[in-house]
Design a protein around this motif. Structure first.
Motif, PDB file in Angstrom:
ATOM      1  N   MET A  79       0.861  -1.188   0.000  1.00  0.00           N
ATOM      2  CA  MET A  79       0.000   0.000   0.000  1.00  0.00           C
ATOM      3  C   MET A  79       0.891   1.230   0.000  1.00  0.00           C
ATOM      4  O   MET A  79       2.032   1.161   0.435  1.00  0.00           O
ATOM      5  CB  MET A  79      -0.840   0.068   1.287  1.00  0.00           C
ATOM      6  N   TYR A  80       0.329   2.349  -0.428  1.00  0.00           N
ATOM      7  CA  TYR A  80       1.043   3.616  -0.373  1.00  0.00           C
ATOM      8  C   TYR A  80       0.439   4.479   0.724  1.00  0.00           C
ATOM      9  O   TYR A  80      -0.787   4.502   0.909  1.00  0.00           O
ATOM     10  CB  TYR A  80       0.989   4.328  -1.727  1.00  0.00           C
ATOM     11  N   THR A 130       3.187  -4.201   3.415  1.00  0.00           N
ATOM     12  CA  THR A 130       4.216  -3.171   3.405  1.00  0.00           C
ATOM     13  C   THR A 130       3.567  -1.861   2.972  1.00  0.00           C
ATOM     14  O   THR A 130       2.826  -1.825   1.990  1.00  0.00           O
ATOM     15  CB  THR A 130       5.380  -3.533   2.452  1.00  0.00           C
ATOM     16  N   ILE A 131       3.853  -0.821   3.725  1.00  0.00           N
ATOM     17  CA  ILE A 131       3.353   0.510   3.411  1.00  0.00           C
ATOM     18  C   ILE A 131       4.542   1.337   2.930  1.00  0.00           C
ATOM     19  O   ILE A 131       5.570   1.413   3.604  1.00  0.00           O
ATOM     20  CB  ILE A 131       2.670   1.155   4.627  1.00  0.00           C
ATOM     21  N   VAL A 132       4.391   1.923   1.750  1.00  0.00           N
ATOM     22  CA  VAL A 132       5.457   2.709   1.128  1.00  0.00           C
ATOM     23  C   VAL A 132       5.138   4.190   1.315  1.00  0.00           C
ATOM     24  O   VAL A 132       4.024   4.632   1.004  1.00  0.00           O
ATOM     25  CB  VAL A 132       5.562   2.384  -0.384  1.00  0.00           C
ATOM     26  N   THR A 175      10.462   3.197   2.168  1.00  0.00           N
ATOM     27  CA  THR A 175      10.372   4.452   1.425  1.00  0.00           C
ATOM     28  C   THR A 175      10.156   4.276  -0.070  1.00  0.00           C
ATOM     29  O   THR A 175       9.738   5.218  -0.737  1.00  0.00           O
ATOM     30  CB  THR A 175      11.635   5.307   1.651  1.00  0.00           C
ATOM     31  N   MET A 176      10.452   3.078  -0.613  1.00  0.00           N
ATOM     32  CA  MET A 176      10.330   2.876  -2.060  1.00  0.00           C
ATOM     33  C   MET A 176       9.723   1.512  -2.376  1.00  0.00           C
ATOM     34  O   MET A 176       9.907   0.553  -1.626  1.00  0.00           O
ATOM     35  CB  MET A 176      11.701   2.970  -2.728  1.00  0.00           C
ATOM     36  N   LEU A 177       9.057   1.432  -3.512  1.00  0.00           N
ATOM     37  CA  LEU A 177       8.465   0.181  -3.972  1.00  0.00           C
ATOM     38  C   LEU A 177       9.520  -0.922  -4.072  1.00  0.00           C
ATOM     39  O   LEU A 177       9.281  -2.053  -3.672  1.00  0.00           O
ATOM     40  CB  LEU A 177       7.770   0.377  -5.319  1.00  0.00           C
ATOM     41  N   ASN A 195      11.965  -6.835   0.252  1.00  0.00           N
ATOM     42  CA  ASN A 195      11.602  -7.439   1.534  1.00  0.00           C
ATOM     43  C   ASN A 195      10.773  -8.699   1.340  1.00  0.00           C
ATOM     44  O   ASN A 195      10.935  -9.681   2.057  1.00  0.00           O
ATOM     45  CB  ASN A 195      10.836  -6.447   2.404  1.00  0.00           C
ATOM     46  N   PHE A 196       9.861  -8.662   0.381  1.00  0.00           N
ATOM     47  CA  PHE A 196       8.996  -9.823   0.152  1.00  0.00           C
ATOM     48  C   PHE A 196       9.725 -10.953  -0.554  1.00  0.00           C
ATOM     49  O   PHE A 196       9.224 -12.064  -0.627  1.00  0.00           O
ATOM     50  CB  PHE A 196       7.754  -9.411  -0.637  1.00  0.00           C
TER      51      PHE A 196
END
Length: 119
Positions: free
Chosen positions: A46-47, A78-80, A108-110, A116-117
Motif C-alpha cells: 500500500m502507499y 508493506t506501506i510505502v 520508502t520505495m516500492l 523485503n517480500f
C-alpha cells in the motif's frame, strides 16, 4: 483502485494503486484484505497516501487494529511512503518495531517493498 500483481519466488503480491484514499477505517482495511486474499494474493503493498492520516495518529487505534488483522490472517503488508514527517516518538517506535517483525513493514520505495517480500 487498481491491483498490480507481482510474483517473486512463487509469492503473489498485490500492489494497490489509487488516486484516492483506499483505507479510511478498520472496515476498509478488512475489506481490502479480504479482496486481495480471495484473489489469491499472499502479500499487499500500500502507499501512505492511500491510507487515512488518522492511521498515523496512534491515538485513533486504527493502525493497531488493521495491522493486527493482517498479522492474524498472515497476510504480509508493506506501506510505502515518507515516514520522516511523523515526529511522534510513539509512531517512530511503532514503525521500528513493525519493521523488526518482517510481516508488517514501512519502507520508502516500492523496490524496497518488493525486496523485503523476496526474502
Amino acid at each position: 483502485m487498481l491491483i498490480k500483481s507481482h510474483t517473486i519466488n512463487g509469492v503473489t503480491i498485490a500492489e494497490i494503486i489509487s488516486d484516492t484514499i483506499v483505507i479510511e477505517s478498520v472496515q476498509d482495511g478488512l475489506d481490502l484484505m479480504g479482496d486481495v486474499y480471495y484473489q489469491g494474493f499472499d502479500k499487499v503493498i500500500m502507499y501512505e497516501e492511500n491510507i487515512t492520516p488518522d492511521f498515523f495518529d496512534l491515538k485513533t487505534k486504527i493502525a493497531g487494529e488493521i495491522l493486527q488483522k493482517f498479522s492474524n490472517y498472515r497476510i504480509g503488508l508493506t506501506i510505502v511512503g515518507d515516514f520522516s514527517k511523523y515526529e511522534s516518538k510513539s509512531m517512530k517506535d511503532f514503525i521500528f518495531e513493525s519493521n523488526k517483525t518482517q510481516h508488517i513493514n514501512f519502507v520508502t520505495m516500492l523496490e524496497e517493498a518488493l525486496e523485503n517480500f523476496s526474502k
